[in-house]
Write a protein that holds these residues in place. Structure first.
Motif, short mmCIF file in Angstrom:
data_model
loop_
_atom_site.label_atom_id
_atom_site.label_comp_id
_atom_site.label_asym_id
_atom_site.label_seq_id
_atom_site.Cartn_x
_atom_site.Cartn_y
_atom_site.Cartn_z
N GLU A 1 -0.20 -24.00 -61.45
CA GLU A 1 0.49 -25.27 -61.69
C GLU A 1 0.15 -25.84 -63.07
O GLU A 1 1.01 -26.34 -63.78
N HIS B 172 -1.62 -26.88 -55.23
CA HIS B 172 -1.88 -25.73 -56.11
C HIS B 172 -3.36 -25.37 -56.12
O HIS B 172 -4.22 -26.21 -55.86
N GLU C 201 1.29 -33.21 -54.52
CA GLU C 201 0.30 -34.03 -55.20
C GLU C 201 0.97 -35.04 -56.12
O GLU C 201 2.15 -34.93 -56.43
N ASP D 221 -7.89 -32.73 -58.37
CA ASP D 221 -6.61 -32.10 -58.78
C ASP D 221 -6.71 -30.58 -58.60
O ASP D 221 -7.12 -29.90 -59.50
ZN LIG Z 1 -2.48 -30.92 -59.96
#
Ligand SMILES: [Zn+2]
Length: 450
Positions: free
Chosen positions: A156, A89, A183, A122
């Motif tokens: 996301e 994402h 992920e 992330d």
């Molecule tokens: Zn993530």
């Protein structure tokens, strides 16, 4: 004939290019607050579009709303099947206090072998690795039999409504695949026998449960004539704090703990003792085990009162609730009924942000993921433990399309995962994991798609 080793060498040669791509992605601020207009994922999609185009790989940026872009690119296979989907994402969570950051949150500076910035861990490192996988396969002239699809979605962090949920609904043909990698897993823990991996096959559900409590309103100057709903808020929060959820050891993980020296069966009766023992040795794994042995309830928001001199007759406690795959809404409501017992005017409302989901663990694809992980890290695994993750990802949105989806993307097992700081200040990602992640994705594409 291009060998796996040739591809690994190409990653080492592309070291600086890979790092530069991650830096560029971090600098493309795609903060999503969850309240529209937000996200601006087209900034990162544009970085990727240009990068792929430079190597002659076409891509498509699909916008669910203005600036909310998801990007898709594919390497067609000679035979067309099977199809392998590399998911990730583009959005990142907000930076709440830049003063807490040692390095600028969108500076993507390199220190101590890590790229620092919001989204580095992330999950823009995965985005960069997936994008480079297509590029390096193309440069090496590899003709795959099956098709490799790269798709980095928007939104996301706020539930995927403008990203993977929208893609699954509006463009299912574009993301249809047999297997997917996403992920949320793949970094091992070092033991004396080698790295031990948590293999994420599923995710807990996530619900928001709002409990409205009653009271008797009145003038705040004569409080004995009324009863503030806030006292009931305090009572309810207290009860949630001491709530004992039902213990459950039905998750597959509990039958694989022999690999970490847990002798005998794990049962609801002994699971807390087992968790405590594991926690003492490895906090991260112990925490994962604890989360998969129960539903969790955490009060996170309170709303109540209209004016400082009016005693409120209504207040709302909002809870974050995470359910195991077999715990349905009726189960959640039954548990909350017990919590609100005797509280006047209590009303329970349940809103799902993620239904729980899981893929089977015993598959040939899982075996390929494992084998290629060992090859990419250059270390034989000490073991593999299938887990249900406590957080949710976009995987839950593609599993219903029949795609076997694992949250497992490789990394350097000697790196300390606690340094990643996802969603926190000082988020960063280690460059050695970025390299290994890319090698893993290359080897896995080669093995799966031939
Ligand atoms: Zn993530």
């Amino acid at each position: 004939m291009v060998t796996k080793q040739d591809l690994f060498d190409s990653v080492d040669r592309a070291h600086d290019e890979l790092v530069a791509l991650l830096q560029e992605l971090v600098r493309a601020d795609t903060t999503s607050t969850g309240v529209m207009p937000t996200g601006n994922e087209q900034r990162a999609a544009e970085v990727l579009r240009r990068k792929l185009a430079a190597d002659g790989i076409p891509s498509e940026a699909l916008e669910s709303a203005p600036t909310r872009a998801s990007i898709i690119a594919r390497l067609p296979g000679a035979r067309g099947t099977p199809r392998l989907l590399y998911m990730s994402h583009l959005d990142v969570v907000p930076v709440d206090d830049p003063a807490k950051w040692r390095h600028p949150p969108f500076g993507a500076e390199i220190h101590e072998g890590r790229v620092w910035g919001r989204g580095a861990a992330d999950c823009k490192s995965l985005v960069a690795a997936e994008c480079m996988t297509l590029i390096l396969l193309k440069r090496a002239g590899v003709q795959l039999q099956g098709e490799l699809i790269f798709c980095a979605g928007a939104d996301e962090e706020s539930g995927g409504e403008y990203g993977w949920a929208w893609l699954a609904q509006q463009h299912p043909a574009k993301i249809r695949a047999d297997y997917a990698i996403n992920e949320g897993g793949g970094i091992g823990m070092m033991t004396d026998r080698g790295p031990l991996y948590l293999f994420t096959v599923g995710e807990k559900g996530r619900l928001e449960v709002s409990v409205t409590v009653g009271g008797v309103s009145g003038h705040a100057s004569v409080p004995w004539l009324s009863h503030s709903s806030l006292y009931w808020v305090a009572e309810l929060v207290e009860r949630i704090g001491t709530y004992q959820p039902e213990l459950d050891t039905s998750a597959e993980v509990f039958r694989h703990l022999g690999q970490i020296g847990v002798e005998g069966d794990v049962t609801p009766q002994n699971v807390d003792a087992v968790v405590e023992r594991v926690m003492a040795r490895n906090r991260r794994f112990g925490t994962a085990l604890k989360a998969v042995s129960r539903m969790t309830v955490a009060p996170t928001m309170v709303q109540g009162g209209v004016k400082s001199n009016v005693i409120p007759d209504k207040a709302i406690v909002v809870c974050d609730v995470r359910t195991l795959p077999h715990q349905d809404e009726a189960y959640v409501r039954r548990e909350f009924q017990k919590l609100v017992d005797g509280i006047p005017g209590a009303e329970i409302s349940v809103r799902y942000t993620a239904v729980p989901s899981a893929s089977p663990y015993e598959t040939p694809f899982a075996e390929l993921v494992k084998r290629t992980t060992d090859e990419a890290t250059g270390m034989a695994a000490a073991g593999w433990i299938p887990v249900i993750s406590n957080g949710f990802t976009d995987s839950r949105l593609v599993r219903p399309l029949g795609i076997i989806t694992y949250n497992f993307s490789g990394g350097d097992p000697t790196a300390n995962p606690e340094l990643m700081g996802a969603h926190n200040a000082n988020e960063s990602f280690d460059i050695s994991s970025l390299i290994i992640k890319t090698k893993h994705l290359l080897a896995l594409a080669l093995e799966t798609l031939g």
